[in-house]
Design a protein around this motif. Structure first.
Motif: not given
Length: 490
Positions: A8, A180, A184, A189, A191-193, A226-227, A229, A235, A256
């Protein structure tokens, strides 16, 4: 191993002086309503708009429930455009999303779901939960993850996919929790909250990571996610196309947030090691703890669960039980002669006149397992029964708080109370007397929105941190003290 997800890019702070008219927008997806709410830097809600939300039947089975994520996103945009009739787009400095936990979707490389978002209301996951022991010991999974035995947990969705759609697990590029999925769509992007991950029963409570053993037993790998956050992380920037749909400036940060419960607790003003009770049909008692004792497996039979706090390396142990739902039963059985306009006032007045011992009446409020009313005599009346129910639920609260103090390694000095149950003055006093603690009643109902806004403002640099934002919001409470101490404003 390589995650396959791009790093990110950091967001660069908007230039200029922060003015009092600066705002953030919280997109709140609840089970019944989709909302967009604008909050200013002092914590004032300056505009809001909402539309109804509802699950739809799955095309495969009309008894199954899925969330129409594209329709929800369109409702978000409609609500946000309505806000722009009340505020100026240039005032908006950040956007964030908060919603219910556990739900999400398998997606392809573009972030497009390859199967509908299975709702927590869907009965198919209850069947999947019955098969959990095929893969691992359910009690050990609860102990490792901290998350209680709920059929809607993400882990049961993964079991359902493994047993019914294994090809989707093989083809999927990622799993996106529903918050997420929306971020997105706003930023592009993946991501994983963190607060969403903590609801899944796929994680390790102590390490606050995905648990490799749990994933492996299901044939999954951490690279599916995903990464991570944290709340308040950026995000990405709002893309031009969704910006146009929402009536917002492109390029503002999307921050996030995640699971609504965590932000309700933070938004209530709860400090570390301070319990919060959300009182409604169900009462949910949670605390913000700096450390956690690994829970014994038997506590999960008492409605216990533990999720990740909105701040890293903190925990939200919690217990829930049926509360106002029991009182509604008393209402229906003993006060059906009264109109709705007068009913609650009469109930509370009659219970206030009943003696503290309720003339020997005792009440077991465990209606999901088999409740009971004992000690009835010809001298009892309905006010005694109602007061006995309020007392019994308060004792249930006391027992639950003791359990939280044990697993959370803290001693409570006060309790924050939010929700519809907090409007019952007699019940509030009985709780204070039973706990022998001050009860702090929050005068703002929108704790989830305020909590999410605090982190959005930290991400957008409108405040130095979420804690600084909370201090600036100047949260107010009414305080109810044990025994006969008069109420005072705090």
């Amino acid at each position: 191993m390589e995650s396959g997800f791009p790093a990110l890019h950091p967001y660069h702070q908007l230039a200029g002086t922060v003015m009092s008219q600066d705002l953030v927008i919280v997109l709140d997806c609840g089970a019944t309503n989709i909302r967009a709410i604008a909050v200013d830097v002092e914590g004032q809600i300056v505009a809001r708009a909402s539309q109804a939300n509802i699950t739809v039947p799955d095309a495969e089975n009309s008894e199954w429930h899925v969330w129409p994520h594209e329709s929800i996103f369109e409702q978000f945009s409609n609500c946000c455009r309505d806000l722009m009739d009340q505020v100026k787009p240039e005032q908006v400095k950040a956007v964030t999303v908060t919603t219910f936990g556990v739900d999400g979707a398998l997606v392809d490389k573009t972030g497009t779901p390859i199967y509908p978002v299975i709702s927590w209301k869907c009965p198919r996951t209850a069947d999947a939960q019955q098969h959990m022991s095929t893969y691992f010991d359910p009690a050990e999974v609860a102990r490792l993850s901290g998350v209680g035995h709920f059929s809607f947990n993400t882990i049961n969705k993964m079991i359902w996919f493994r047993e019914n759609k294994p090809e989707l697990l093989e083809d999927a590029h990622a799993w996106l929790f529903i918050s997420s999925l929306f971020t997105h769509m706003l930023t592009g992007n993946l991501t994983t909250d963190a607060t969403m991950a903590g609801t899944s029963q796929l994680t390790d409570l102590q390490g606050q990571t995905f648990n490799a053993d749990i994933l492996s037993a299901l044939g999954l790998d951490e690279s599916l996610f995903p990464p991570v956050v944290q709340a308040g992380d950026i995000v990405g920037e709002l893309l031009p196309t969704p910006a146009a749909r929402f009536g917002l400036p492109a390029g503002i940060p999307v921050v996030s947030a995640g699971h609504d419960t965590q932000f309700a607790v933070f938004g209530s003003g709860a400090e570390k090691n301070q319990p919060v009770l959300s009182s409604g049909t169900w009462e949910i008692l949670m605390a913000r703890c700096e450390s956690m004792t690994s829970p014994e497996t038997d506590v999960f039979d008492r409605g216990f669960t533990c999720e990740w706090d909105a701040q890293p390396n903190h925990y939200n142990p919690g217990i829930q039980w049926l509360a106002s739902g029991v009182l509604e039963w008393v209402n229906a059985q003993f006060y059906r002669d009264l109109s709705s306009a007068e009913k609650y006032e009469v109930m509370i007045n009659e219970a206030s006149q009943a003696p503290v011992d309720c003339k020997g009446v005792s009440f077991d409020p465990a209606f999901l397992e088999g409740g009971a009313i004992r000690g009835l005599t010809l001298h009892c009346d309905r006010g005694d029964i109602y007061r006995a129910a309020l007392t019994a639920l308060s004792v249930r609260l006391k027992d639950s708080l003791k359990l939280l103090e044990t697993v959370g390694n803290f001693t409570a000095t006060e309790l924050i109370l939010v929700g519809g149950g907090s409007r019952n003055a007699l019940w509030n006093q009985i709780k204070a007397d039973t706990l022998q603690l001050p009860i702090k009643i929050l005068d703002e109902a929108e704790t989830t929105v305020l909590g999410a806004a605090m982190f959005a403002m930290a991400g957008a640099k409108l405040h130095a941190s979420a804690d600084a934002a909370r201090e600036a919001f100047n949260i107010h409470y009414e305080i109810v003290r044990p025994a006969t101490t008069p109420r005072e404003q705090g």
